[in-house]
Write an enzyme that holds these catalytic residues in place. Structure first.
Site, short mmCIF file in Angstrom:
data_model
loop_
_atom_site.label_atom_id
_atom_site.label_comp_id
_atom_site.label_asym_id
_atom_site.label_seq_id
_atom_site.Cartn_x
_atom_site.Cartn_y
_atom_site.Cartn_z
CD GLN A 76 -1.18 -0.04 3.72
OE1 GLN A 76 -1.51 -1.14 4.13
NE2 GLN A 76 -1.62 1.08 4.28
CG HIS A 102 -3.54 -2.81 9.38
ND1 HIS A 102 -3.45 -2.01 8.26
CD2 HIS A 102 -2.77 -3.88 9.13
CE1 HIS A 102 -2.64 -2.59 7.38
NE2 HIS A 102 -2.21 -3.72 7.89
CB CYS A 156 -4.94 -1.10 5.23
SG CYS A 156 -5.87 -0.06 6.36
#
Ligand SMILES: *[C@@H]1O[C@H](CO)[C@@H](O)[C@H](O)[C@H]1NC(C)=O
Ligand SMILES: *[C@@H]1O[C@H](CO)[C@@H](O)[C@H](O)[C@H]1NC(C)=O
Length: 456
Positions: free
Chosen positions: A261, A403, A267
């Site tokens: 990324q 995340h 993400c």
């Protein structure tokens, strides 16, 4: 009405430990980068000032930072008058303050843009005004750690190795020193995480070892995940048969290569494309790498590099009409205008479902239906190298998920149950790009936001 409003508010209270990405974030005024920018500002300010003597920094009162294409800083500080003549060939920091420095003191606020990959630091704007106060205190922020010489030499060796391994180049000595200090702090932190780990994981030097926790969060994590409730989705049907003891979709061709990324909080997009790649493979029989950049550019609900939620990304994909391939709409880690074309759609989805929070049910769904988009608290990931990570719950709170990743399998290693998790930080992180997390205790909140696209 009132009571439901209140409970929504309270749910929010619990979750707002998270940072808001894309917006401004406070930075510790003692951070070396803030000091570097302040020095540049003071030098420039003196150069343009009509006042007969130099001004010198007394105290930084506030600093904040925003991730733009680069880093935008805004710093508020106090400048005091010194005895040195303006124009003299001296460093203002070496000049003695005027006894009445507080009287002519200036309060300044400046903003600066730092583009590390362009080697660029530029003052965007500034404003100074006189601050009439006698009670200003000058704070000296000398915070050098008291390390022994041997320890220092050893850390320096590790640091040099790190720079070679990850091909790091710092632009000058100041940057080198700053990064070395961060690196040595991180080494200590990794040791602490190591000592506290209940699994078999090894923590230590990784490609993120020269980033502060804040930089790491800013660039690689996604605070929106815990600051915003996900869009409600239909519940997935859970297979009734108990799941096999182990299963891994990498062994069945449903998982593309590990992607990266970059310095963008996207993400969420990688987690979702990973899930859809698996679903498409299982429904249509071909594994196609799908575009994250399309989501970064075209998903108007999520926040591109500022974070997003898988639940809203599914909806955006339905509304757009599908995803292009990685090749047709390739990733460059920065939001641009949307160039999606329906003619190039390579995979579509029809809806999405929320999967159970029970880890046995998650395993059963996974083994039957494919890789799952999940979210977790990335506490132990910055310094993770290999093995099964199992941080204490208090350190890796399930409320602080920041995340999004892809659950691709599960099993046991030496009697320890684990989840196999595909990350999007490149193959040179973790176990060839993968993270193994302890299974069975909702470690790091991995069970709290499991979802999948549905393809009919
Ligand atoms: C950045 O600046 C340093 C020192 O001024 C220089 O050596 C280096 O080549 C520069 N890098 C780029 C990408 O311009
Ligand atoms: C699923 O979506 C595709 C593309 O939008 C559409 O062509 C198809 O008819 C949908 N299938 C069902 C069963 O709704």
């Amino acid at each position: 009405m009132v009571s439901s409003g209140l409970s929504a508010l309270c749910a929010l209270c619990l979750l707002t430990g998270a940072l808001t990405l894309g917006g401004w974030k406070d930075v510790y005024p003692g951070e070396p980068e803030v000091q570097r920018l302040t020095d540049t500002f003071v030098r420039e300010y003196n150069r343009g000032s009509n006042y007969r003597n130099y001004y010198r920094q007394m105290h930084i009162t506030e600093a904040r930072r925003q991730l733009v294409s680069g880093l935008k800083y805004e710093v508020t500080l106090l400048l005091g008058r010194t005895l040195c003549k303006n124009g003299a060939d001296v460093n203002p920091d070496k000049c003695q303050f005027h006894e009445t420095k507080n009287i002519g003191a200036l309060k300044c606020k400046f903003s600066m843009l730092v583009v590390p990959w362009m080697n660029e630091t530029k003052i965007l704007d500034h404003k100074c005004s006189e601050e009439m106060t006698e009670k200003l205190s000058y704070q000296n922020q000398d915070a050098l750690s008291a390390q022994s010489q041997d320890e220092l030499m050893q850390t320096m060796t590790f640091f040099k190795d790190f720079m070679t391994t990850y091909d790091r180049k710092y632009k000058d000595d100041a940057e080198f020193t700053t990064r070395f200090q961060i690196f040595s702090k991180n080494l200590k932190k990794a040791q602490e995480i190591q000592e506290m780990d209940q699994g078999t994981a090894e923590y230590g030097i990784t490609k993120f070892s020269d980033l502060t926790e804040e930089e790491f969060r800013t660039f690689y994590l996604n605070p929106l995940l815990s600051s915003q409730p996900p869009r409600p989705m239909k519940a997935a049907a859970i297979p009734t048969d108990p799941p096999a003891a182990q299963f891994d979709w990498r062994d069945h061709g449903a998982v593309t290569e590990v992607k990266n990324q970059g310095m963008c909080g996207s993400c969420w997009a990688f987690s979702v494309t990973g899930n859809i790649e698996g679903q498409w493979f299982l429904k249509k029989g071909s594994l196609v790498s799908l575009s994250e950049q399309e989501l970064v550019d075209c998903d108007q609900v999520d926040h591109a590099c500022g974070g997003g939620l898988p639940s809203s990304a599914y909806e955006a994909i339905e509304n757009l009409g599908g995803l292009e391939t990685e090749q047709d709409y390739s990733y460059h880690g920065q939001k641009d205008s949307c160039t999606f074309s329906t003619g190039k759609v390579s995979a579509y989805i029809n809806s999405s479902v929320e999967i159970s929070k029970d880890e046995t049910e998650i395993a059963a769904w996974l083994a039957k239906n494919g890789p799952i988009s999940i979210a977790l608290n990335a506490f132990a990931m910055q310094f993770y190298r290999k093995g099964i990570s199992h941080p204490f719950r208090i350190l890796c709170s399930p409320w602080m998920i920041d995340h999004a990743v892809l659950l691709v399998g599960y099993g046991e290693r030496n009697g320890k149950p684990f989840w196999a998790i595909k990350n999007s930080w490149g193959p040179d992180w973790g176990e060839q790009g993968y993270y193994n997390l302890y299974r069975g205790t909702g470690a790091c909140g991995m069970n709290t936001m499991c979802s999948s696209a549905v393809i009919n």
